[in-house]
Write an enzyme that holds these catalytic residues in place. Structure first.
Site, short mmCIF file in Angstrom:
data_model
loop_
_atom_site.label_atom_id
_atom_site.label_comp_id
_atom_site.label_asym_id
_atom_site.label_seq_id
_atom_site.Cartn_x
_atom_site.Cartn_y
_atom_site.Cartn_z
N ILE A 120 37.97 47.28 42.07
CA ILE A 120 37.30 47.38 40.77
C ILE A 120 36.90 46.01 40.24
O ILE A 120 36.03 45.89 39.37
CB ILE A 120 38.23 48.09 39.76
CG1 ILE A 120 37.42 48.66 38.60
CG2 ILE A 120 39.35 47.16 39.29
CD1 ILE A 120 38.21 49.62 37.71
N LYS A 121 37.51 44.96 40.78
CA LYS A 121 37.24 43.61 40.30
C LYS A 121 35.82 43.14 40.60
O LYS A 121 35.35 42.16 40.01
CB LYS A 121 38.25 42.63 40.91
CG LYS A 121 39.71 42.89 40.52
CD LYS A 121 39.96 42.59 39.05
CE LYS A 121 41.45 42.62 38.74
NZ LYS A 121 41.74 42.26 37.34
N ASP A 122 35.13 43.82 41.51
CA ASP A 122 33.73 43.46 41.77
C ASP A 122 32.91 43.53 40.49
O ASP A 122 32.00 42.73 40.27
CB ASP A 122 33.11 44.41 42.80
CG ASP A 122 33.66 44.22 44.20
OD1 ASP A 122 34.49 43.33 44.40
OD2 ASP A 122 33.24 44.98 45.10
#
Length: 452
Positions: free
Chosen positions: A43-45
């Protein structure tokens, strides 16, 4: 033609997947927002690219510049993807608690990785927060992203994660469950969802050893709450600026063991090969289950992919060393026999004596020992073949027909490992207990152990 211009255009619009088995005891519907479908497998993208875009717009990040960040791996991956497409360099600072695979992946993406000790306070010059800040000052044309206090982090989830969940559930979501780390994911997503429906409940899942839960309950940053833990990707030893506790309704803490075990269950029971935080997220939900009803629709955020944890929570040895994996061992099998003594025979004995021992004790395998040392073995199958070929062999010494000695393993060897050593050619395994006495485990013992 449906062609993406670059890898960054594939970020977001990840699926909601219904959980069918692991949450079957709950009265409601539970779905997972599975963000390992992002190109960087986390999700950090989302927030990594948003931070880059804001830094560019504000003039902090200039062409050919260097991105510097303290990261457990996932944010670094997103930043590395952005750097490749946009032409930046990357220096990432991480901790020695993080899995080696995460650092290796970042290096493969062209980043420089610096590893710092975990068990130091954030203000310590050796902490990865301090080292990242120092490098940003010392490196020409560099910018420290600082995902903890950079509000572009939570803005990314306000603009993408929240709206996606609202659309995918047709506005029917009643609960959001998410592990709490930098605060960006849970705060940004919760803020958007509560603007659509203020009755949506938001539950944060924290690690023991993190101070976030006590801060939520008391408003106090108590460093006495802080101690080392194995859980990765969530929990903090300070309160990042991305937090807005007013959009969170409850905190619950999950143990390292419970999160790891639940992640493995997700893989086996749902086919979702997720990271540590996903297991903790589900465990946290189960801890709060008494607040749920049949009409609820719960969305759990699964942050990243299990491939980054194969040497840790998906490694039996790592799990056993920390007492997280309850497995049967050689010792457990022996203990269940109620002190049955090992039957052995010297190599000077006759074949007929071995046959008699097998008949008397109803066994198929006998270690051959001389002066306390294992020199070979005899088995019912091997003797049958030899006696059938030459009936007179029963009067000969065992020295002439010895089979290879059985493998010797540690007394605490897991049953799974023992099973892999037993084959058609090798029917048993030996081990010595703490007093130096030998014991034997056969194929039959393995079958009995697994069946119990």
């Amino acid at each position: 033609m449906e062609i993406k211009n670059n890898i960054l255009e594939t970020i977001g619009n990840t699926p909601l997947i219904r959980l069918n088995r692991i949450t079957k005891a709950l009265p409601c519907t539970v779905v997972a927002k599975v963000d390992y479908f992002n190109p960087g497998n986390s999700i950090k993208d989302r927030m990594a690219i948003k931070m880059i875009e804001v830094a560019e717009a504000e003039g902090h990040l200039k062409p050919g510049g260097t991105i510097i960040e303290g990261t457990s791996g996932n944010t670094g991956m997103g930043l590395a993807l952005g750097a490749i497409v946009k032409g930046y360099k990357c220096i990432f600072v991480t901790t020695d608690k993080q899995s080696k695979e995460k650092a290796d992946v970042l290096k493969a993406m062209g980043a420089e990785v610096i590893v710092c000790p975990t068990n130091v306070e954030p203000e310590d010059p050796q902490s990865y927060y301090s080292v990242a800040a120092r490098l940003a000052k010392e490196t020409p044309n560099a910018y420290h992203m600082n995902q903890y206090d950079n509000l572009a982090n939570r803005q990314a989830h306000y603009e993408t994660t929240g709206p996606e969940i609202w659309r995918q559930t047709e506005g029917k979501i009643t609960h959001l469950v998410c592990t709490a780390g930098t605060g960006g994911t849970i705060t940004g997503t919760a803020k958007y969802l509560k603007e659509q429906n203020p009755n949506i409940r938001v539950w944060a899942v924290d690690a023991y050893g993190s101070l976030l839960t006590k801060y939520f309950n008391t408003g106090e940053e108590d460093l006495n709450e802080v101690y080392p833990y194995f859980s990765e990707g969530f929990g903090e030893d300070f309160v990042p600026k991305n937090y807005d506790m007013s959009v969170i309704d409850a905190f619950t803490q999950v143990t390292d063991k419970d999160g790891a075990v639940m992640a493995r269950k997700l893989a086996k029971e749902e086919g979702l090969f997720c990271g540590y935080s996903a297991g903790s997220c589900i465990k946290g939900l189960l801890q709060l289950k008494d607040s749920l009803t049949k009409d609820d629709l719960v969305v759990c955020i699964f942050h990243d992919h299990g491939s980054r944890y194969v040497a840790k929570i998906y490694n039996d040895q790592w799990m056993m060393e920390r007492g997280f994996l309850e497995v049967k061992t050689f010792k457990d099998i022996i203990s269940s026999r109620k002190n049955r003594q090992l039957v052995t025979i010297p190599s000077t004995a006759a074949v007929s004596e071995a046959v008699e021992l097998m008949r008397k004790y109803d066994i198929e395998h006998i270690p051959v020992m001389d002066n306390g040392a294992v020199v070979g073995a005899v088995s019912e199958g091997g003797l049958f073949q030899k006696i059938f070929s030459d009936p007179n062999i029963k009067n000969e010494s065992l020295q002439n027909i010895l089979e290879p000695a059985y493998p010797i393993v540690a007394f605490d060897t897991p049953v799974e490992r023992i099973g892999s050593l037993i084959s058609k050619a090798n029917g048993a395994v030996l081990a010595q207990d703490e007093a130096g006495n030998y014991h034997i485990v056969t194929k039959y013992d393995i079958v009995q152990s697994v069946a119990k």
